[in-house]
Scaffold this motif. Structure first.
Motif, PDB file in Angstrom:
ATOM      1  N   ALA A  64     -45.387  42.689  -5.337  1.00 58.63           N
ATOM      2  CA  ALA A  64     -45.075  41.269  -5.416  1.00 58.63           C
ATOM      3  C   ALA A  64     -46.198  40.456  -4.813  1.00 58.63           C
ATOM      4  CB  ALA A  64     -43.775  40.981  -4.674  1.00 58.63           C
ATOM      5  N   ARG A  65     -46.110  39.133  -5.028  1.00 58.58           N
ATOM      6  CA  ARG A  65     -46.944  38.173  -4.310  1.00 58.58           C
ATOM      7  C   ARG A  65     -46.051  37.554  -3.246  1.00 58.58           C
ATOM      8  NH1 ARG A  65     -48.067  36.036  -9.419  1.00 58.58           N
ATOM      9  NH2 ARG A  65     -47.043  34.119  -8.770  1.00 58.58           N
ATOM     10  N   GLN A  66     -46.553  37.506  -2.023  1.00 63.65           N
ATOM     11  CA  GLN A  66     -45.797  36.974  -0.901  1.00 63.65           C
ATOM     12  C   GLN A  66     -46.524  35.763  -0.341  1.00 63.65           C
ATOM     13  OE1 GLN A  66     -42.785  38.297   0.378  1.00 63.65           O
ATOM     14  NE2 GLN A  66     -42.807  36.330   1.428  1.00 63.65           N
ATOM     15  N   MET A  67     -45.772  34.732   0.000  1.00 63.47           N
ATOM     16  CA  MET A  67     -46.314  33.568   0.670  1.00 63.47           C
ATOM     17  C   MET A  67     -45.561  33.407   1.981  1.00 63.47           C
ATOM     18  SD  MET A  67     -45.865  30.135   1.543  1.00 63.47           S
ATOM     19  CE  MET A  67     -44.486  29.607   0.587  1.00 63.47           C
ATOM     20  N   VAL A  68     -46.295  33.177   3.064  1.00 63.21           N
ATOM     21  CA  VAL A  68     -45.703  32.921   4.381  1.00 63.21           C
ATOM     22  C   VAL A  68     -46.424  31.717   4.972  1.00 63.21           C
ATOM     23  CG1 VAL A  68     -45.295  33.813   6.711  1.00 63.21           C
ATOM     24  CG2 VAL A  68     -45.126  35.354   4.749  1.00 63.21           C
ATOM     25  N   GLY A  69     -45.667  30.674   5.280  1.00 60.74           N
ATOM     26  CA  GLY A  69     -46.255  29.472   5.845  1.00 60.74           C
ATOM     27  C   GLY A  69     -47.164  28.783   4.846  1.00 60.74           C
ATOM     28  N   ASP A  70     -48.227  28.174   5.369  1.00 69.31           N
ATOM     29  CA  ASP A  70     -49.171  27.456   4.514  1.00 69.31           C
ATOM     30  C   ASP A  70     -50.360  28.323   4.125  1.00 69.31           C
ATOM     31  OD1 ASP A  70     -47.638  25.138   4.573  1.00 69.31           O
ATOM     32  OD2 ASP A  70     -48.570  24.477   6.446  1.00 69.31           O
ATOM     33  N   GLY A  71     -50.279  29.619   4.438  1.00 70.69           N
ATOM     34  CA  GLY A  71     -51.380  30.525   4.124  1.00 70.69           C
ATOM     35  C   GLY A  71     -51.443  30.877   2.648  1.00 70.69           C
ATOM     36  N   GLU A  72     -52.499  31.549   2.297  1.00 74.61           N
ATOM     37  CA  GLU A  72     -52.685  32.023   0.923  1.00 74.61           C
ATOM     38  C   GLU A  72     -51.642  33.080   0.583  1.00 74.61           C
ATOM     39  OE1 GLU A  72     -55.140  31.132  -1.378  1.00 74.61           O
ATOM     40  OE2 GLU A  72     -55.612  29.516   0.039  1.00 74.61           O
ATOM     41  N   GLU A  73     -51.253  33.144  -0.688  1.00 75.81           N
ATOM     42  CA  GLU A  73     -50.397  34.241  -1.134  1.00 75.81           C
ATOM     43  C   GLU A  73     -51.160  35.547  -0.958  1.00 75.81           C
ATOM     44  OE1 GLU A  73     -47.545  32.490  -4.647  1.00 75.81           O
ATOM     45  OE2 GLU A  73     -49.329  33.578  -5.202  1.00 75.81           O
ATOM     46  N   PHE A  74     -50.402  36.634  -0.747  1.00 71.52           N
ATOM     47  CA  PHE A  74     -51.032  37.941  -0.618  1.00 71.52           C
ATOM     48  C   PHE A  74     -50.149  38.975  -1.295  1.00 71.52           C
ATOM     49  CE2 PHE A  74     -48.629  36.913   3.192  1.00 71.52           C
ATOM     50  CZ  PHE A  74     -47.833  38.030   3.403  1.00 71.52           C
ATOM     51  N   PRO A  75     -50.754  40.076  -1.753  1.00 70.80           N
ATOM     52  CA  PRO A  75     -49.957  41.108  -2.422  1.00 70.80           C
ATOM     53  C   PRO A  75     -49.197  41.964  -1.412  1.00 70.80           C
ATOM     54  CG  PRO A  75     -52.269  41.747  -2.368  1.00 70.80           C
ATOM     55  CD  PRO A  75     -52.182  40.373  -1.769  1.00 70.80           C
ATOM     56  N   ILE A  76     -48.003  42.380  -1.812  1.00 70.11           N
ATOM     57  CA  ILE A  76     -47.244  43.364  -1.031  1.00 70.11           C
ATOM     58  C   ILE A  76     -46.820  44.469  -1.982  1.00 70.11           C
ATOM     59  CG2 ILE A  76     -46.485  41.769   0.755  1.00 70.11           C
ATOM     60  CD1 ILE A  76     -43.730  41.638  -0.663  1.00 70.11           C
ATOM     61  N   ARG A  77     -46.671  45.672  -1.430  1.00 68.90           N
ATOM     62  CA  ARG A  77     -46.237  46.813  -2.245  1.00 68.90           C
ATOM     63  C   ARG A  77     -45.578  47.853  -1.355  1.00 68.90           C
ATOM     64  NH1 ARG A  77     -52.183  48.978  -3.795  1.00 68.90           N
ATOM     65  NH2 ARG A  77     -52.710  49.737  -1.752  1.00 68.90           N
ATOM     66  N   GLU A  78     -45.106  48.915  -1.975  1.00 67.75           N
ATOM     67  CA  GLU A  78     -44.374  49.978  -1.286  1.00 67.75           C
ATOM     68  C   GLU A  78     -44.993  50.325   0.062  1.00 67.75           C
ATOM     69  OE1 GLU A  78     -43.361  54.672  -2.073  1.00 67.75           O
ATOM     70  OE2 GLU A  78     -43.541  53.337  -3.785  1.00 67.75           O
ATOM     71  N   GLY A  79     -44.148  50.316   1.112  1.00 64.47           N
ATOM     72  CA  GLY A  79     -44.579  50.674   2.451  1.00 64.47           C
ATOM     73  C   GLY A  79     -45.016  49.504   3.304  1.00 64.47           C
ATOM     74  N   ASP A  80     -45.247  48.330   2.700  1.00 60.76           N
ATOM     75  CA  ASP A  80     -45.663  47.165   3.472  1.00 60.76           C
ATOM     76  C   ASP A  80     -44.472  46.523   4.167  1.00 60.76           C
ATOM     77  OD1 ASP A  80     -48.292  47.454   2.638  1.00 60.76           O
ATOM     78  OD2 ASP A  80     -48.166  45.885   1.103  1.00 60.76           O
ATOM     79  N   ALA A  81     -44.743  45.885   5.301  1.00 60.10           N
ATOM     80  CA  ALA A  81     -43.743  45.098   6.027  1.00 60.10           C
ATOM     81  C   ALA A  81     -44.314  43.705   6.241  1.00 60.10           C
ATOM     82  CB  ALA A  81     -43.400  45.746   7.364  1.00 60.10           C
ATOM     83  N   VAL A  82     -43.430  42.710   6.187  1.00 56.93           N
ATOM     84  CA  VAL A  82     -43.828  41.318   6.365  1.00 56.93           C
ATOM     85  C   VAL A  82     -42.918  40.695   7.414  1.00 56.93           C
ATOM     86  CG1 VAL A  82     -44.078  39.063   5.245  1.00 56.93           C
ATOM     87  CG2 VAL A  82     -44.566  41.157   3.941  1.00 56.93           C
ATOM     88  N   HIS A  83     -43.500  40.040   8.411  1.00 54.58           N
ATOM     89  CA  HIS A  83     -42.739  39.309   9.423  1.00 54.58           C
ATOM     90  C   HIS A  83     -42.819  37.815   9.103  1.00 54.58           C
ATOM     91  CE1 HIS A  83     -42.299  37.122  13.285  1.00 54.58           C
ATOM     92  NE2 HIS A  83     -41.217  37.871  13.313  1.00 54.58           N
ATOM     93  N   ILE A  84     -41.665  37.165   9.051  1.00 55.02           N
ATOM     94  CA  ILE A  84     -41.586  35.731   8.785  1.00 55.02           C
ATOM     95  C   ILE A  84     -40.900  35.083   9.993  1.00 55.02           C
ATOM     96  CG2 ILE A  84     -40.723  33.946   7.231  1.00 55.02           C
ATOM     97  CD1 ILE A  84     -40.567  36.408   5.126  1.00 55.02           C
ATOM     98  N   PRO A  85     -41.644  34.337  10.798  1.00 51.85           N
ATOM     99  CA  PRO A  85     -41.040  33.708  11.976  1.00 51.85           C
ATOM    100  C   PRO A  85     -39.953  32.700  11.592  1.00 51.85           C
ATOM    101  CG  PRO A  85     -43.439  33.702  12.136  1.00 51.85           C
ATOM    102  CD  PRO A  85     -43.088  34.109  10.730  1.00 51.85           C
ATOM    103  N   ALA A  86     -39.044  32.443  12.491  1.00 53.25           N
ATOM    104  CA  ALA A  86     -37.979  31.465  12.261  1.00 53.25           C
ATOM    105  C   ALA A  86     -38.586  30.117  11.886  1.00 53.25           C
ATOM    106  CB  ALA A  86     -37.120  31.320  13.510  1.00 53.25           C
TER     107      ALA A  86
END
Length: 135
Positions: A64-86
């Motif tokens: 997938a493409r993931q967006m967090v905050g105002d940063g650039e989108e980045f790719p995610i795939r099997e085994g990746d973890a993403v932290h999204i602050p409150a």
């Protein structure tokens, strides 16, 4: 406590489905939420935030493409973890023809209740098998 996926309801949306296995409303004493999210091929959810909870995504399978905050989108795939602050805005978009499977947590739990207000929300009782209808 053992939770069987067939024993919990399924939330569906135009973009995919969710099964919440642990929630504070379903399990006495639970302080967090944990579930499996499936984002259908070529689909994603609108940019949103959870003002009072952090979210963690763990990719079981897919890309997938993931967006967090105002940063650039980045790719995610099997085994990746993403932290999204409150309170931080985020979105996920499945970029492939295969379903994207995620484990998702909210800490503290309870943010899953907000999803019930989505216009395309449907709740299927435990044991029901919702049909996927491609867009």
């Amino acid at each position: 406590m053992l939770i069987n996926p067939d024993a919990v309801p399924t939330m569906t949306f135009g973009w995919g489905s969710i099964k919440w296995f642990v929630t504070p409303s379903a399990i006495a004493g639970a302080g967090s939420t944990l579930g499996e999210v499936i984002v259908n091929p070529g689909m994603g959810h609108a940019r949103h935030n959870h003002p009072d909870a952090e979210e963690i995504l763990y990719v079981i399978s897919g890309e997938a493409r993931q967006m967090v905050g105002d940063g650039e989108e980045f790719p995610i795939r099997e085994g990746d973890a993403v932290h999204i602050p409150a309170g931080v805005y985020h979105s996920t978009f499945n970029t492939t023809w295969r379903p994207l499977r995620l484990i998702v947590t909210y800490t503290p739990g309870g943010e899953e209740k907000a999803l019930e207000a989505a216009p395309d929300f449907h709740l299927h009782q435990a044991g029901d098998i919702p049909a996927w209808r491609p867009a």
